[in-house]
Write an enzyme that holds these catalytic residues in place. Sequence first.
Site, PDB file in Angstrom:
ATOM      1  CG  MET A  47      -1.893  47.350 115.796  1.00 45.88           C
ATOM      2  SD  MET A  47      -0.451  46.238 115.883  1.00 45.88           S
ATOM      3  CE  MET A  47       0.872  47.404 116.232  1.00 45.88           C
ATOM      4  CB  VAL A  48      -7.154  48.778 120.295  1.00 46.18           C
ATOM      5  CG1 VAL A  48      -7.609  48.865 121.744  1.00 46.18           C
ATOM      6  CG2 VAL A  48      -8.004  49.688 119.422  1.00 46.18           C
ATOM      7  CD  GLN A 100      -7.102  54.552 112.738  1.00 45.64           C
ATOM      8  OE1 GLN A 100      -7.360  53.704 113.573  1.00 45.64           O
ATOM      9  NE2 GLN A 100      -6.739  54.255 111.493  1.00 45.64           N
ATOM     10  CB  CYS A 130     -13.161  49.460 113.263  1.00 44.78           C
ATOM     11  SG  CYS A 130     -13.473  48.381 114.684  1.00 44.78           S
ATOM     12  CE  LYS A 170      -5.471  50.112 108.693  1.00 47.74           C
ATOM     13  NZ  LYS A 170      -6.473  49.041 108.644  1.00 47.74           N
ATOM     14  CG  HIS A 198      -7.438  45.159 106.200  1.00 48.71           C
ATOM     15  ND1 HIS A 198      -7.335  44.875 107.539  1.00 48.71           N
ATOM     16  CD2 HIS A 198      -7.323  43.962 105.568  1.00 48.71           C
ATOM     17  CE1 HIS A 198      -7.170  43.565 107.706  1.00 48.71           C
ATOM     18  NE2 HIS A 198      -7.169  42.995 106.513  1.00 48.71           N
ATOM     19  CG  ASN A 231      -3.607  46.672 106.764  1.00 45.71           C
ATOM     20  OD1 ASN A 231      -4.570  46.963 107.450  1.00 45.71           O
ATOM     21  ND2 ASN A 231      -2.672  45.848 107.209  1.00 45.71           N
ATOM     22  N   GLY A 232      -2.670  43.961 104.656  1.00 49.10           N
ATOM     23  CA  GLY A 232      -3.283  42.641 104.539  1.00 49.10           C
ATOM     24  C   GLY A 232      -2.432  41.680 103.730  1.00 49.10           C
ATOM     25  CB  ALA A 255      -1.921  44.802 112.257  1.00 44.20           C
TER      26      ALA A 255
END
Length: 441
Positions: A47-48, A100, A130, A170, A198, A231-232, A255
């Site tokens: 996570m940014v 990452q 992304c 990812k 994801h 993921n999700g 996330a």
Amino acid sequence: TTTTTTTTESLAIRALAETPPTNPRKVDPWVFWKDVCGSPKFVMAPMVDGSDLAYRLLSRKYGTQLTYTPMIHSREFNVARAHRKRALHFAPTDHPVFMQFGGKLVSEFLPAATIAAQHDIDAIDLNFGCPQRCARSGGYGAYLMEQNPAEAFRSVRVLTETLDKPITCKMRVLDSREDTLAFAKGLEKNGCVALAVHCRTKEQKGHRSGSPDWDLLKEIKASLNIPVIANGGIQVYDDIDLCLDYTGCDAVMSADMMLWNPAFFSNTVVDPVDLILEYMDLFEKYPTRSRKTLNGHVYEILRRRFDSFPEIRQRYVKMAYSASLPELRELFKELKALAVAKGVNAPIPATLPADKQYGTPDKVLALHGKQNVAPTPEPLEDSPEVGKVEPRTEKPKSVDAQTEVVVAETTKEQSQKRPLEVTPNDIGEEGPVSKKAKVSE
């Protein structure tokens, strides 16, 4: 929902067909997953401005078993010494951890990964998921996956052949089922040892997220012979086993829930103010990020407390960037005392806020006699109407929900571009940096 048709000349399928028959992996994926990673079940997403070292360590206290650094743009990492210095901070207790990188070309990925591989990390992860405008304009993330899968495959292969660190990836899903499966298989054939998926397309983001495609995720898992991380769609703790049982995946990645509640994987009751105070202790011990990162976590974790006590929020807005950490601690302790005195001392709720409801697939819930239900607001009965006042900060974003690649402000140090021949000594020691160090944001 993904379709079952492909374009006449699918780029992913063509790139898969052109993949060399030999796999360049140096380590067995399952040996890596078991012996290095410890067969994790609970994974914090990259996570940014969200998966910083202090926050990763906090989440590990409450059950997280595998962490990722924030996504780092490999090109910026290569040319800016300050960018490298800010990114390369680890701790002995933060393992396993994957670093990452995002990028468009193998010529960007390789120098960055070569520098990172000299540090105390367990794998290099390449981001092909992304979906944001920055990725579209830069041609990386989900856009590289869609537009140039051959370069994505080549990047995985070259890094696998060149480096001793394992390469993980990812990805998101593409518009067609066949292309998605081809891309996942291509990553595996080119050396990827573990894959996080994801299970939404790049168009499914923000308020358009919708339910994740667990059926396609199940197919991806069945088609591969490497660990797959789902993921999700994980909104409540019970969703974890629902997802793993339905898809057959090896772990779940979260996330949004981790940003809102770093104790999510523990399935325990923890007061949000206590979480922030714990994070601040780690933030002081490992000062690798700026106040912006701290403020983002404060707003995410205390959002419901601020809704109940807007006067505290107003004071925080004024203090966020100017007050000392001890002064902020006193404010948060006052917030906790007010909550206890007025009976608003419940822990963080088990579900996401209504404006973040994405939904476990209805089909899966129906198998267990359940359905998606948005949480009901829990305001104080005697609290005033809450205004739309937020701290002067950008919220931390998951790597699949970032709005920009964070690049340090231009400084004299950054403007003097450094050559790529960089050693760990040039970058700085791993672990905590000096409290006097000032890392620009």
